[in-house]
Design an enzyme around this catalytic site. Structure first.
Site, PDB file in Angstrom:
ATOM      1  N   SER A  53      -3.917  -3.801  -3.078  1.00  0.00           N
ATOM      2  CA  SER A  53      -4.025  -3.436  -1.672  1.00  0.00           C
ATOM      3  C   SER A  53      -5.380  -2.779  -1.382  1.00  0.00           C
ATOM      4  O   SER A  53      -6.417  -3.354  -1.665  1.00  0.00           O
ATOM      5  CB  SER A  53      -2.849  -2.523  -1.300  1.00  0.00           C
ATOM      6  OG  SER A  53      -2.716  -2.423   0.091  1.00  0.00           O
TER       7      SER A  53
ATOM      8  N   ASP B  67       1.485  -8.365  -0.757  1.00  0.00           N
ATOM      9  CA  ASP B  67       1.030  -7.086  -1.308  1.00  0.00           C
ATOM     10  C   ASP B  67       1.811  -6.739  -2.581  1.00  0.00           C
ATOM     11  O   ASP B  67       3.039  -6.740  -2.607  1.00  0.00           O
ATOM     12  CB  ASP B  67       1.239  -5.988  -0.247  1.00  0.00           C
ATOM     13  CG  ASP B  67       0.554  -4.682  -0.609  1.00  0.00           C
ATOM     14  OD1 ASP B  67       0.622  -4.265  -1.769  1.00  0.00           O
ATOM     15  OD2 ASP B  67      -0.051  -4.071   0.297  1.00  0.00           O
TER      16      ASP B  67
END
Length: 598
Positions: A351, A462
């Site tokens: 991320s 993610d």
């Protein structure tokens, strides 16, 4: 090797050194000593166990073949260590193959000799072999690390000065870290090479150094073949211009006994002013045994230093976790590491950590990274028809394409990877090749908010769903657990994910849109909204396995960033300062011996 020399090797062993001189002499009297050439197989998996082997010189390698026929390398045995004790004591068949990794001298104790020792002194020798069995079952080494040298053969695949210069630079770097020796080609013709004399030179350095570099020749000469037989690792050296496919020299060297049991790497030496390295993937074709393909720049000491640390198990890997704007704390920690003189040899992230890590791996300075990430975040994202996701993701993709300079993940001077959650496989996918922008985008696409990134027909989002701080992936890139006995580098994990309260008043029975809007406008308790819910759902796995992240890290940093919201990009300077101040204090308390004495 005469009996007195055998006695001396056993005396220096932690296992056999505990015996009295008389008992050790009795053991020597029952041993059958023989010399074996590199690549020779001493026994095969499944064979009956009729004795144990003690290494007197050289190296042995324990290996097996997997179900698919692939070669699996396990323990490396050095002088003073033994193997086969379980079969001797328990009568079990061999559980693996045993090969000579180098030209070696071994001593064999057969069943008759074992029983003779037990009759002569049952208490001492039953205790000795029980201890040897315990060491075998616990994978505990029996020789002190200071008594062995790592031997690295540097093999030029092309004529030219690159390999020789690299050997000199590696010798300089490694000598600053400990005892290192460099052996150059003898200058003798292949037909005149005195192998016994060359072996004596190698053995002497092997006992006196921590790392022995042997510079081979760009031909399959007697010196080059000897260097390969005595090496624990082979470092092939090439320049990126010629064809990446193996040439006649490399194919000839593959015929050398024990070649497949050596750890193998390939270094691609680029010109000093190269902006980005050539992708190493073409160089992996028809080289299944390669562990790493490492690009370096001529005249760049930091590249040679990284290579030296990777070869000797002293590399430092930094893992950056996700956490929105809180991820700016990574920049403060990186600055503190720089000021402390701690090198960063590999970078991985998820991320926001993947975004910042990609810019670091591209070579941007810390201030420039902050400016670039802030400019990227200012672009925002547009909503879309909520069929696949709430936001379209187009602006984000365009911005990442600009940020990542058309680079490939494996086309960077600093090794880099990102982690993403593979919805198709219900597992973490580590992205260490392909377009850099795509790897960063996959790691920055929260499920539901942004569309999944398609990767070979699979859906990536993610990585925080399963692993917000991908330490395990870094561990694998530094070295397997079986190699920890030589050290497999240092992992520094930086976790900026904060487990904030996510709850509603006890008198509430439903979460309605108007209730959320009123709580946001009022000064009372704010109710969780869709962003909070999706974020917590997307980070639940990472939060649950935080203890595993800590245990797999050598140093775990958790900057105190709970006062900053996920979207506090306007407070980036404060967050960077917070990470820096925290890291400076934490680093001051670290044991610097963990970094190889730096």
């Amino acid at each position: 090797m005469n009996p007195s020399e055998v006695h001396e090797v056993l005396r220096l062993s932690k296992l056999f050194g505990a015996l009295s001189d008389a008992d050790r002499q009795a053991l020597v009297g029952q041993l059958r000593v023989r010399r074996v050439q590199a690549g020779h197989q001493l026994y095969a998996e499944g064979a009956s166990a009729d004795g144990l082997f003690i290494v007197l010189s050289g190296r042995l390698r324990v290996s097996r073949h997997g179900r698919g026929g692939d070669l699996l390398l396990y323990n490396e045995l050095c002088p003073g260590e033994c193997t086969g004790v379980a079969g001797l004591m328990l009568g079990q068949p061999r559980t693996a193959d045993l090969f000579a990794l180098r030209d070696a001298v071994v001593a064999e104790l057969n069943q008759e000799g074992y029983e003779h020792l037990l009759r002569g002194n049952p208490l001492v020798f039953s205790r000795l072999f029980a201890q040897a069995l315990h060491h075998y079952l616990r994978h505990i080494q029996q020789l002190d690390e200071g008594q062995r040298a790592q031997t690295i053969a540097i093999v030029p695949l092309q004529a030219g000065p690159e390999a020789h210069r690299l050997a000199l630079h590696l010798h300089e770097v490694l000598s600053a870290q400990g005892r290192c020796a460099l052996l150059e080609p003898s200058g003798e013709a292949s037909s005149e090479l005195d192998v016994a004399q060359a072996m004596l030179r190698i053995d002497q350095h092997d006992r006196q150094t921590e790392v022995l570099l042997i510079h081979a020749e760009p031909s399959a000469s007697a010196w080059t073949r000897l260097a390969l037989r005595q090496a624990d690792q082979i470092l092939f050296v090439a320049t990126p211009g010629p064809s990446p496919l193996p040439g006649p020299l490399e194919r000839r060297l593959r015929e050398e006994p024990g070649f497949d049991f050596k750890r193998q790497h390939l270094v691609l030496v680029h010109p000093e002013d190269s902006p980005l390295p050539q992708s190493p993937r073409p160089w992996r074709q028809d080289r299944s045994r390669l562990e790493r393909v490492l690009p370096i720049r001529a005249g760049h000491p930091q590249d040679t230093g990284r290579l030296a640390r990777l070869l000797t198990g002293r590399a430092v890997g930094v893992v950056l976790g996700g956490g929105g704007a809180r991820g700016f704390a990574h920049l403060g920690v990186l600055r503190a590491l720089q000021e402390a003189g701690i090198p960063i040899d590999l970078v991985g992230g998820n991320s926001m950590g993947a975004l910042i890590g990609s810019q670091w791996a591209l070579g941007y300075g810390l201030d420039e990274i902050q400016a670039r990430v802030l400019a990227f975040a200012a672009n925002g994202e547009r909503p879309t028809l909520p069929v696949v996701s709430l936001l379209s993701g187009r602006r984000m993709e365009q911005g990442l394409r600009r940020l990542c300079d058309n680079a490939q993940v494996d086309g960077l001077w600093t090794p880099f990877f990102t982690a993403a959650c593979n919805l198709s496989r219900a597992a973490t996918t580590v992205l260490d090749h392909g377009p850099l922008w795509r790897a960063v985008l996959a790691s920055n696409s929260p499920a539901g908010l942004l569309p999944p990134v398609l990767y070979d027909g699979e859906l990536l989002v993610d990585g925080a769903i399963l692993d917000n701080v991908p330490v395990e992936a870094m561990r694998q890139r530094l070295g397997t657990p079986l190699e920890r006995r030589r050290g497999n580098g240092t992992v520094i994990a930086i976790d900026v994910d904060v487990q904030e309260p996510l709850e509603a008043p006890v008198d509430k029975t439903h979460l309605r849109p108007m209730d959320k809007l009123r709580s946001t406008l009022s000064r009372g308790q704010s109710l969780p909204g869709i962003g909070d819910i999706l974020y917590r759902a997307g980070h639940l796995g990472g939060l649950m396995q935080r203890s595993k992240t800590v245990s797999l890290s050598d140093f775990y940093l958790e900057p105190p960033v709970s006062a900053y919201s996920l979207m506090a990009y306007k407070r980036a300077d404060e967050i960077v300062a917070c990470g820096y101040e925290y890291a400076v204090k934490a680093i001051a308390a670290w044991d610097r011996l963990a970094f190889g004495g730096r």
